[in-house]
Design a protein around this motif. Structure first.
Motif, PDB file in Angstrom:
ATOM      1  N   THR A 101       5.685   2.121  -4.166  1.00  0.00           N
ATOM      2  CA  THR A 101       5.090   0.837  -3.796  1.00  0.00           C
ATOM      3  C   THR A 101       5.162   0.692  -2.274  1.00  0.00           C
ATOM      4  OG1 THR A 101       7.205  -0.259  -4.175  1.00  0.00           O
ATOM      5  CG2 THR A 101       5.605  -0.345  -5.954  1.00  0.00           C
TER       6      THR A 101
ATOM      7  N   VAL B 251       8.466  -5.774  -0.327  1.00  0.00           N
ATOM      8  CA  VAL B 251       7.394  -5.347  -1.222  1.00  0.00           C
ATOM      9  C   VAL B 251       6.680  -6.605  -1.693  1.00  0.00           C
ATOM     10  CG1 VAL B 251       6.840  -4.176  -3.395  1.00  0.00           C
ATOM     11  CG2 VAL B 251       8.713  -3.332  -1.969  1.00  0.00           C
TER      12      VAL B 251
ATOM     13  N   ASP C 156       2.610  -6.083  -5.907  1.00  0.00           N
ATOM     14  CA  ASP C 156       2.979  -4.679  -6.064  1.00  0.00           C
ATOM     15  C   ASP C 156       4.180  -4.518  -6.987  1.00  0.00           C
ATOM     16  OD1 ASP C 156       0.903  -3.765  -4.436  1.00  0.00           O
ATOM     17  OD2 ASP C 156       2.105  -3.996  -2.628  1.00  0.00           O
TER      18      ASP C 156
ATOM     19  N   ALA D 219       3.892  -2.406 -10.389  1.00  0.00           N
ATOM     20  CA  ALA D 219       4.847  -1.315 -10.592  1.00  0.00           C
ATOM     21  C   ALA D 219       5.627  -1.503 -11.883  1.00  0.00           C
ATOM     22  CB  ALA D 219       5.805  -1.222  -9.402  1.00  0.00           C
TER      23      ALA D 219
ATOM     24  N   HIS E  37       9.532   3.679  -2.151  1.00  0.00           N
ATOM     25  CA  HIS E  37       8.665   2.845  -1.325  1.00  0.00           C
ATOM     26  C   HIS E  37       7.917   3.694  -0.307  1.00  0.00           C
ATOM     27  CE1 HIS E  37      10.461  -0.689  -3.030  1.00  0.00           C
ATOM     28  NE2 HIS E  37      11.665  -0.274  -2.682  1.00  0.00           N
TER      29      HIS E  37
ATOM     30  N   GLU F 110       1.009   3.097  -5.915  1.00  0.00           N
ATOM     31  CA  GLU F 110       0.447   1.780  -6.206  1.00  0.00           C
ATOM     32  C   GLU F 110      -0.199   1.287  -4.921  1.00  0.00           C
ATOM     33  OE1 GLU F 110      -0.787  -1.754  -7.365  1.00  0.00           O
ATOM     34  OE2 GLU F 110      -0.092  -0.209  -8.704  1.00  0.00           O
TER      35      GLU F 110
END
Length: 118
Positions: A54, A67, A71, A75, A93, A110
């Motif tokens: 992400t 984040v 997202d 996720a 990440h 993502e």
């Protein structure tokens, strides 16, 4: 699709012999369908441990990496899907600069909401 049906019937308590009898197939053919080739979900998710990345963004007030909630939600949905197929999942990440190595097995990135065409 046949494999998934066999897995679902077996999970509901039917033996492979019962499934074979009901389908008009041999137990050997049921075993072959169940164990041959990649699982259907492997077409999208891959096999083995899946790595889901992400993207981080800089928080406006503290300038720390965070984040986006969208997202996190996406996720989590992908993680639940993978775990539903008994696939292992690792989360990581993407750095704020955007650098990530996607040239590896089972990597699923993502996209940031701003990168999605609607």
């Amino acid at each position: 699709m046949r494999r998934r049906v066999i897995q679902d019937l077996h999970a509901q308590g039917m033996s492979y012999a019962q499934i074979a009898k009901e389908a008009g197939l041999t137990r050997g053919r049921i075993h072959q369908i169940r164990h041959t080739g990649p699982a259907p979900e492997g077409t999208f998710l891959g096999t083995g441990t899946i790595t889901l990345a992400t993207p981080l963004k800089q928080e406006a007030t503290n300038a720390r990496p965070v984040v986006a909630m969208e997202d996190v939600t996406a996720a989590k949905r992908l993680e639940d899907l993978a775990r539903g197929f008994d696939l292992a999942m690792e989360l990581e990440h993407v750095a704020i600069g955007g650098e990530i190595n996607l040239n590896r097995p089972n990597a699923q990135a993502e996209p940031a909401p701003s990168q999605i065409d609607v």
